[in-house]
Design an enzyme around this catalytic site. Structure first.
Site, mmCIF file in Angstrom:
data_model
loop_
_atom_site.group_PDB
_atom_site.id
_atom_site.type_symbol
_atom_site.label_atom_id
_atom_site.label_comp_id
_atom_site.label_asym_id
_atom_site.label_seq_id
_atom_site.Cartn_x
_atom_site.Cartn_y
_atom_site.Cartn_z
ATOM 1 C CE LYS A 79 -4.663 1.045 0.800
ATOM 2 N NZ LYS A 79 -5.450 0.417 -0.182
ATOM 3 C CG ASP A 114 -7.047 3.261 -1.378
ATOM 4 O OD1 ASP A 114 -7.042 3.910 -0.189
ATOM 5 O OD2 ASP A 114 -7.562 2.203 -1.421
ATOM 6 N N GLY A 181 -19.648 7.048 -1.589
ATOM 7 C CA GLY A 181 -18.692 7.235 -2.209
ATOM 8 C C GLY A 181 -18.726 6.044 -3.637
#
Length: 369
Positions: A79, A114, A181
């Site tokens: 990540k 992301d 979202g």
């Protein structure tokens, strides 16, 4: 310095990226590459401190190892976070600089969008590296990952329904959705099509109004709820689709639901909260299993984009969750413990014989270089 290394002791590599010319400040965390090169999105947030950013990226990258194992893809966990305000600090030059840092890892880390980043940001980054996944279709990518992610959430809810009530029917059930979202909005649309009724909350009032309007046109009900009031509504499902850590000591006692299944990462503030959910009789669908549809698309993209193939793969999430629920019941453990156990067994079975550093694995993932 000792404390910093202690924080990173579970990780193979952590790279701090600094480019004063563009203002880039980023951290890339590679947790485990047993199953393949690390894969994980890049998040952009105005973190208050570097320590806060590091804590976030370490937790997220570890979760990606388990998510990739749960999705049965040939990737390990990684990540990245960029420290900055996505509304003010983004520039093409910043993402090109970021792309150079990614490229310096020589194929150990693949990334894409992301929270706080969008597909177009990585159009700039891919000018510097081939290790970008989840690109727009016009650039040879698979496009928006929220589509398979939301579909995977729907399949997860059907697995929960089968476990709780013996059938997959969601019509007439009530869902409390936190966050509308990219993924949460699509989840809400799927549920309305299934005949469900909703409670919805989001910082974007426009998104809330749109779902309320769509529900009315379909003859369903979507009730707008303010902020933290979403935890206390009486519903069948709580559906977290925003930030992580929202199942905690403060919120867990407010929940009046039978199940939790949503797209947000790291929903439990601590794994101990899974035990409390079990004690309260709330069936928890582990987030990294539920939201793995996106990772299925991103990993599949490296073989050549194919939407139908990806959507077919997301159906495996349904069966994966049924196995988790069965294992948890059989062993009298939490669903998180059951999911972790399944993933750890999969990773352990590959230790020492299928490393990313083997010639076969290197050749497979360097095709794009």
């Amino acid at each position: 310095m000792t404390d910093l290394f202690e924080k990173m002791q579970e990780h193979e590599q952590v790279l701090f990226c600094n480019d004063p010319a563009t203002g880039l400040k980023a951290i890339i965390a590679i947790h485990d590459t047993t199953l393949g090169p690390a894969l994980g999105g890049t998040r952009m947030r105005p973190y208050a401190t570097v320590e806060e950013a590091l804590e976030d990226v370490l937790r997220l990258s570890k979760a990606m190892t388990y998510k990739c194992a749960a999705a049965d893809v040939d990737f390990g966990g990684g990540k990245a976070v960029i420290i900055g305000d996505p509304a003010k600090d983004k520039t093409p030059e910043l993402f090109r600089a970021y792309g150079q840092f990614i490229d310096s890892l020589n194929g150990r880390f693949y990334t894409g969008t992301d929270m706080g980043t969008v597909l177009d940001d990585f159009v700039h980054a891919c000018k510097e590296t081939n290790c970008i996944a989840g690109l727009p279709e016009e650039y040879g990518g698979g496009g928006e990952t929220s589509i398979p992610t939301a579909l995977g959430v729907l399949y997860s809810m059907k697995a929960v329904a089968r476990t709780l009530w013996g059938h997959e029917e969601l019509s007439g059930k009530r869902f409390a959705i936190q966050g509308l979202g990219k993924v949460g909005f699509k989840v809400a649309e799927h549920l309305l099509q299934e005949g469900a009724d909703l409670y919805v909350t989001d910082v974007d009032q426009t998104a809330v109004d749109q779902i309320v309007e769509r529900a009315g046109k379909l003859g369903r009900t979507a009730t707008a709820v303010k902020g933290e009031e979403i935890y206390g509504v009486e519903a069948d499902f709580f559906v977290p689709c925003a930030v992580g850590g929202i199942i905690n000591d403060h919120t867990i006692g407010q929940l009046k639901v039978q199940a939790i299944a949503g797209a947000a990462n790291n929903q439990l503030l601590h794994e101990s909260h899974a035990l409390e959910l079990k004690r309260r009789g709330i069936l928890y669908a582990p987030d990294y299993v539920v939201n793995s549809g996106g990772i299925m698309q991103v990993s599949d993209e490296l073989y050549g984009p194919n939407k139908d193939r990806v959507l077919a793969k997301t159906k495996a999430i349904y069966h994966s969750l049924l196995r988790v629920f069965s294992e948890a019941k059989e062993k009298n453990i939490t669903t998180v413990e059951a999911a972790n156990l399944i993933c750890e067994q999969r990773i352990q079975s590959r230790k020492g014989r299928n490393s990313f550093f083997s010639p076969r694995k290197r050749a497979k993932w360097q095709i794009r270089h």
